[in-house]
Design a protein around this motif. Structure first.
Motif, mmCIF file in Angstrom:
data_model
loop_
_atom_site.group_PDB
_atom_site.id
_atom_site.type_symbol
_atom_site.label_atom_id
_atom_site.label_comp_id
_atom_site.label_asym_id
_atom_site.label_seq_id
_atom_site.Cartn_x
_atom_site.Cartn_y
_atom_site.Cartn_z
ATOM 1 N N ASP A 79 0.856 -1.178 0.000
ATOM 2 C CA ASP A 79 0.000 0.000 0.000
ATOM 3 C C ASP A 79 0.898 1.236 0.000
ATOM 4 O OD1 ASP A 79 -1.965 1.876 2.152
ATOM 5 O OD2 ASP A 79 -2.727 1.100 0.248
ATOM 6 N N LEU A 80 0.374 2.346 -0.479
ATOM 7 C CA LEU A 80 1.153 3.588 -0.503
ATOM 8 C C LEU A 80 1.633 3.961 0.892
ATOM 9 C CD1 LEU A 80 2.216 6.003 -2.130
ATOM 10 C CD2 LEU A 80 0.031 7.133 -1.713
ATOM 11 N N ARG A 81 0.822 3.679 1.916
ATOM 12 C CA ARG A 81 1.212 4.002 3.295
ATOM 13 C C ARG A 81 2.358 3.126 3.804
ATOM 14 N NH1 ARG A 81 -4.938 3.597 4.672
ATOM 15 N NH2 ARG A 81 -4.296 1.575 3.944
ATOM 16 N N GLU A 82 2.587 1.969 3.164
ATOM 17 C CA GLU A 82 3.656 1.065 3.583
ATOM 18 C C GLU A 82 5.010 1.431 2.975
ATOM 19 O OE1 GLU A 82 2.717 -3.225 3.465
ATOM 20 O OE2 GLU A 82 0.755 -2.552 2.734
ATOM 21 N N VAL A 83 5.015 2.263 1.940
ATOM 22 C CA VAL A 83 6.260 2.558 1.228
ATOM 23 C C VAL A 83 7.272 3.224 2.159
ATOM 24 C CG1 VAL A 83 7.282 3.894 -0.660
ATOM 25 C CG2 VAL A 83 5.150 2.659 -1.031
ATOM 26 N N ARG A 84 6.846 4.252 2.869
ATOM 27 C CA ARG A 84 7.783 4.987 3.733
ATOM 28 C C ARG A 84 8.397 4.103 4.822
ATOM 29 N NH1 ARG A 84 6.726 10.631 7.017
ATOM 30 N NH2 ARG A 84 8.743 10.669 8.053
ATOM 31 N N PRO A 85 7.612 3.329 5.604
ATOM 32 C CA PRO A 85 8.242 2.484 6.624
ATOM 33 C C PRO A 85 9.206 1.444 6.042
ATOM 34 C CG PRO A 85 5.878 2.622 6.993
ATOM 35 C CD PRO A 85 6.155 3.297 5.703
ATOM 36 N N ILE A 92 18.032 2.241 6.893
ATOM 37 C CA ILE A 92 18.834 2.010 8.102
ATOM 38 C C ILE A 92 19.815 0.863 7.868
ATOM 39 C CG2 ILE A 92 18.707 1.165 10.491
ATOM 40 C CD1 ILE A 92 16.083 2.785 10.738
ATOM 41 N N GLU A 93 19.343 -0.199 7.188
ATOM 42 C CA GLU A 93 20.205 -1.354 6.926
ATOM 43 C C GLU A 93 21.322 -1.013 5.941
ATOM 44 O OE1 GLU A 93 17.652 -4.443 5.528
ATOM 45 O OE2 GLU A 93 16.566 -4.595 7.421
ATOM 46 N N ARG A 94 20.989 -0.252 4.898
ATOM 47 C CA ARG A 94 21.965 0.089 3.854
ATOM 48 C C ARG A 94 21.805 1.558 3.470
ATOM 49 N NH1 ARG A 94 19.596 -4.947 1.152
ATOM 50 N NH2 ARG A 94 18.249 -3.343 0.339
ATOM 51 N N PRO A 95 22.516 2.444 4.151
ATOM 52 C CA PRO A 95 22.313 3.885 3.924
ATOM 53 C C PRO A 95 22.744 4.389 2.548
ATOM 54 C CG PRO A 95 23.923 3.479 5.684
ATOM 55 C CD PRO A 95 23.438 2.165 5.233
ATOM 56 N N VAL A 119 9.280 7.901 -0.670
ATOM 57 C CA VAL A 119 10.673 7.449 -0.676
ATOM 58 C C VAL A 119 11.574 8.525 -0.079
ATOM 59 C CG1 VAL A 119 12.622 6.870 -2.166
ATOM 60 C CG2 VAL A 119 10.393 5.827 -2.578
ATOM 61 N N LYS A 120 11.378 9.764 -0.511
ATOM 62 C CA LYS A 120 12.207 10.850 0.019
ATOM 63 C C LYS A 120 11.921 11.098 1.494
ATOM 64 C CE LYS A 120 13.293 13.072 -4.284
ATOM 65 N NZ LYS A 120 13.451 14.302 -5.015
ATOM 66 N N ALA A 121 10.669 10.943 1.911
ATOM 67 C CA ALA A 121 10.345 11.086 3.333
ATOM 68 C C ALA A 121 10.962 9.948 4.150
ATOM 69 C CB ALA A 121 8.829 11.104 3.521
ATOM 70 N N GLY A 122 11.207 8.828 3.503
ATOM 71 C CA GLY A 122 11.849 7.697 4.171
ATOM 72 C C GLY A 122 13.343 7.855 4.335
ATOM 73 N N GLY A 123 13.911 8.923 3.773
ATOM 74 C CA GLY A 123 15.322 9.222 3.997
ATOM 75 C C GLY A 123 16.225 9.026 2.802
ATOM 76 N N ILE A 124 15.719 8.524 1.693
ATOM 77 C CA ILE A 124 16.559 8.320 0.517
ATOM 78 C C ILE A 124 16.346 9.495 -0.430
ATOM 79 C CG2 ILE A 124 17.000 6.860 -1.485
ATOM 80 C CD1 ILE A 124 16.441 4.466 0.233
ATOM 81 N N LYS A 125 17.422 10.189 -0.722
ATOM 82 C CA LYS A 125 17.329 11.385 -1.563
ATOM 83 C C LYS A 125 17.583 11.095 -3.042
ATOM 84 C CE LYS A 125 16.597 13.702 2.111
ATOM 85 N NZ LYS A 125 15.222 13.611 2.542
ATOM 86 N N ASP A 126 18.266 9.985 -3.337
ATOM 87 C CA ASP A 126 18.610 9.648 -4.718
ATOM 88 C C ASP A 126 17.531 8.723 -5.287
ATOM 89 O OD1 ASP A 126 19.926 9.434 -7.091
ATOM 90 O OD2 ASP A 126 21.578 8.220 -6.332
ATOM 91 N N VAL A 127 16.569 9.314 -5.993
ATOM 92 C CA VAL A 127 15.447 8.573 -6.566
ATOM 93 C C VAL A 127 15.456 8.792 -8.068
ATOM 94 C CG1 VAL A 127 12.954 8.219 -6.529
ATOM 95 C CG2 VAL A 127 14.126 8.983 -4.464
ATOM 96 N N ALA A 128 15.347 7.700 -8.825
ATOM 97 C CA ALA A 128 15.320 7.785 -10.287
ATOM 98 C C ALA A 128 14.042 7.140 -10.799
ATOM 99 C CB ALA A 128 16.535 7.080 -10.880
ATOM 100 N N ILE A 129 13.662 7.510 -12.013
ATOM 101 C CA ILE A 129 12.493 6.928 -12.665
ATOM 102 C C ILE A 129 13.006 6.009 -13.774
ATOM 103 C CG2 ILE A 129 10.414 7.397 -14.010
ATOM 104 C CD1 ILE A 129 10.305 10.123 -12.625
ATOM 105 N N GLY A 130 12.536 4.780 -13.770
ATOM 106 C CA GLY A 130 12.964 3.817 -14.778
ATOM 107 C C GLY A 130 12.252 4.064 -16.101
#
Length: 138
Positions: A79-85, A92-95, A119-130
């Motif tokens: 679900d969209l709400r599950e993406v961030r957690p 945390i496992e692989r920064p 994704v960005k709210a989850g802490g990852i700033k490098d996001v690409a679109i395939g």
């Protein structure tokens, strides 16, 4: 007895293979541990064409968005709400991980934007679109 001759006892000489086998096993263990396995999203997505699309070796976390808006991660729908957690836990496992969002070309751009926000709210700033290279670029 002066006339009897005994054949001298010969020792078996050979190569000891134990050190070589130890070395090969250590190499095998090293390559198994350091191998980066190919990750799949779990579904087939019809990617949009882009003339400037480039092949990148990074992108350890893959998120797919189907035509009907379903979001898939690690071969299971989320679900969209599950993406961030999920992203927070993986971060945390692989920064150093990056995310590639592979959206079907018929999917809603609103869902794509929401997934990228999560994704960005989850802490990852490098996001690409395939995307698939349309052949117009170099």
């Amino acid at each position: 007895m002066p006339g009897s001759h005994h054949a001298p006892e010969t020792e078996e000489t050979g190569i000891d293979l134990a050190p070589m086998l130890d070395f090969v096993m250590n190499l095998l263990i090293f390559f198994i541990i350091t191998t980066s396995f190919v990750k799949e999203t779990g579904i087939q997505v019809d990617r949009p064409l882009a003339s400037t699309a480039m092949h990148e070796e990074t992108g350890n976390i893959l998120i797919a968005i189907r035509q009907n808006g379903e979001i898939w991660m690690d071969r299971r729908p989320v679900d969209l709400r599950e993406v961030r957690p999920v992203i927070e836990r993986l971060h945390i496992e692989r920064p150093d991980d990056t995310v590639v969002v592979i959206a079907d070309k018929a999917s809603s751009t609103g869902i794509l934007a929401q997934v990228m926000d999560q994704v960005k709210a989850g802490g990852i700033k490098d996001v690409a679109i395939g995307a698939t290279n349309g052949g117009g670029g170099s």
